[in-house]
Enzyme design. Structure first.
Site, short mmCIF file in Angstrom:
data_model
loop_
_atom_site.label_atom_id
_atom_site.label_comp_id
_atom_site.label_asym_id
_atom_site.label_seq_id
_atom_site.Cartn_x
_atom_site.Cartn_y
_atom_site.Cartn_z
N TYR A 94 -4.31 15.02 -2.11
CA TYR A 94 -4.71 14.04 -1.13
C TYR A 94 -5.67 14.84 -0.25
CZ TYR A 94 -3.84 10.48 2.50
OH TYR A 94 -3.74 9.52 3.10
N HIS A 140 -9.41 8.50 4.23
CA HIS A 140 -9.27 6.87 4.63
C HIS A 140 -10.64 6.28 4.68
CE1 HIS A 140 -5.24 8.03 5.98
NE2 HIS A 140 -4.79 7.08 5.48
N GLU A 148 -6.04 6.89 -1.77
CA GLU A 148 -6.10 5.92 -0.60
C GLU A 148 -6.80 4.60 -1.19
OE1 GLU A 148 -4.87 5.46 2.51
OE2 GLU A 148 -3.63 7.08 2.26
N HIS A 197 0.84 -1.31 0.00
CA HIS A 197 0.07 0.15 -0.08
C HIS A 197 0.83 1.28 0.07
CE1 HIS A 197 -3.34 2.60 1.51
NE2 HIS A 197 -2.31 3.29 2.02
N GLU A 198 1.68 1.26 0.73
CA GLU A 198 2.62 2.59 1.18
C GLU A 198 3.64 2.78 -0.36
OE1 GLU A 198 2.24 4.79 3.21
OE2 GLU A 198 0.67 3.65 4.35
N ASP A 202 -9.57 14.05 8.66
CA ASP A 202 -8.91 13.15 7.79
C ASP A 202 -8.88 13.76 6.47
OD1 ASP A 202 -7.77 10.49 6.93
OD2 ASP A 202 -9.85 9.68 6.44
N HIS A 243 1.57 4.26 -2.73
CA HIS A 243 1.36 5.47 -3.09
C HIS A 243 2.38 6.44 -3.84
CE1 HIS A 243 -1.78 6.71 -0.41
NE2 HIS A 243 -1.34 5.85 0.62
#
Length: 362
Positions: A190, A277, A199, A175-176, A272, A179
């Site tokens: 974002y 998210h 996300e 996932h990271e 957020d 990005h």
């Protein structure tokens, strides 16, 4: 000091702020202290704007044949401080680090993510130009997060009471790093829907990294993000469920999973980053529906459609759910034929989450 390039997105963390808020409000004194330290560090990193260019390999690497694509990984140890990158403990091709699961999981996870993008999409690392993959483990004091800062991966050890080490789940690593790919290709803002789409794409590719490593079919996969991250003290199975958003956890300390899976329940919020998210559950579920409807491996058809859409010039930094859905449907028709099973599955997947598409939308 955490380095950051102002031309890129802020640091992108796996743990949603609402989880840390729940701990800060409901946890024990030790849990609250760890959550507040994590929030403080995250807020500081997001505010930093240091003019340092991300190392680019685009002008340093000649095109590499697909069969020769290889990762260049370096794992650093932060010694539970917040200085990056830290001390080198494992370099590409080096032996495992004795007694350090986090370092070895990070090394293997970087490799699995590199191999997924190389094998499936012919991509040469994050920037498609051979970018080296660096990761720091044992960051901070009971740091409850993992993040991508446009230059490297950073993993905390967790507090040991609510969270295990953040290298424990391959889909978190995928996932990271995803990005970084999203940043390089689509550059999605974002914030609000573009941020939620950002996300979601990271979850989509993170889940496929794990599925590809285990050669899981779409219908056999768990579709959980962060499986194994919670300790046994938490009433939950993962951070998110793409199969059933909103069901991943329901705990007296961290709260209840707030993700919707339909536009009828879209959450309008200023927290957020506008619910990045939270509302990511909607496109997450659309992808799950498409992948399982088509069967086989998620990366073969659904994943290819989503990857091509992410790279499509029509997907701009301010792209929301509907525009992205239109691009996926168009790509499915171009790749597999108008009215094909694949295109119909894409239409049905988006329709199931409240985003109906018409042929005139394309």
């Amino acid at each position: 000091m955490c380095r950051h390039n102002p031309a890129h997105n802020p640091i992108l963390c796996i743990l949603p702020p609402y989880v840390l808020d729940g701990i800060a409000n409901n946890g024990t004194q030790k849990q609250r202290a760890a959550a507040l330290r994590t929030k403080s560090a995250d807020n500081t990193f997001r505010a930093m704007r240091i003019a340092q260019q991300v190392p680019s390999s685009a002008t340093q690497h000649a095109p590499v044949p697909l069969a020769e694509l290889k990762p260049v990984r370096t794992i650093y140890h932060a010694r539970n401080q917040q200085n990056l990158p830290g001390d080198v403990v494992r370099a590409e091709g080096g032996p495992e680090v004795a007694g350090d699961d986090a370092a070895n999981e990070a090394y293997d996870g970087l490799g699995a993510t590199f191999n997924f993008f190389a094998d499936v999409f012919g991509r040469n690392s994050i920037d498609d130009a051979g970018m080296r993959l660096d990761a720091t483990v044992h960051f901070g004091d009971d740091y409850n997060n993992a993040f991508w800062n446009s230059m490297q991966m950073v993993f905390g050890d967790g507090d040991g009471e609510l969270f295990n080490r953040f290298t424990i789940s391959l889909d978190i690593i995928g996932h990271e790093l995803a990005h970084g790919v999203i940043e390089d290709e689509a550059g999605l803002q974002y914030l609000n829907q573009p941020g939620a789409l950002n996300e979601s794409l990271a979850d989509v590719f993170g889940s496929m990294v794990r599925q590809y490593a285990g050669r899981e079919s779409a219908r056999d996969a768990s579709w959980l993000i962060g499986d194994g991250l919670f300790t046994g003290n938490v009433n939950g199975v993962a951070l998110r469920s793409m199969k059933d958003p909103g069901s991943a956890f329901d705990d007296p300390v961290i709260g209840k999973d707030p993700q919707p899976k339909h536009m009828d329940d879209y959450v309008n919020t200023f927290s957020d980053n506008g619910g990045v998210h939270i509302n990511s559950g909607i496109p997450n579920h659309a992808f799950y529906r498409v992948a399982t409807a088509l069967g086989g491996h998620a990366w073969e058809k659904a994943g290819r459609i989503w990857y091509d859409a992410m790279c499509d010039p029509r997907v701009r930094p301010n792209t929301g759910f509907v525009r992205f859905a239109r691009v996926t449907a168009d790509i499915a028709g171009r790749r597999y034929g108008a009215g094909s099973t694949e295109q119909r599955a894409v239409y049905a997947g988006w329709d199931a989450v409240g985003i109906g598409l018409l042929a005139s939308d394309l």
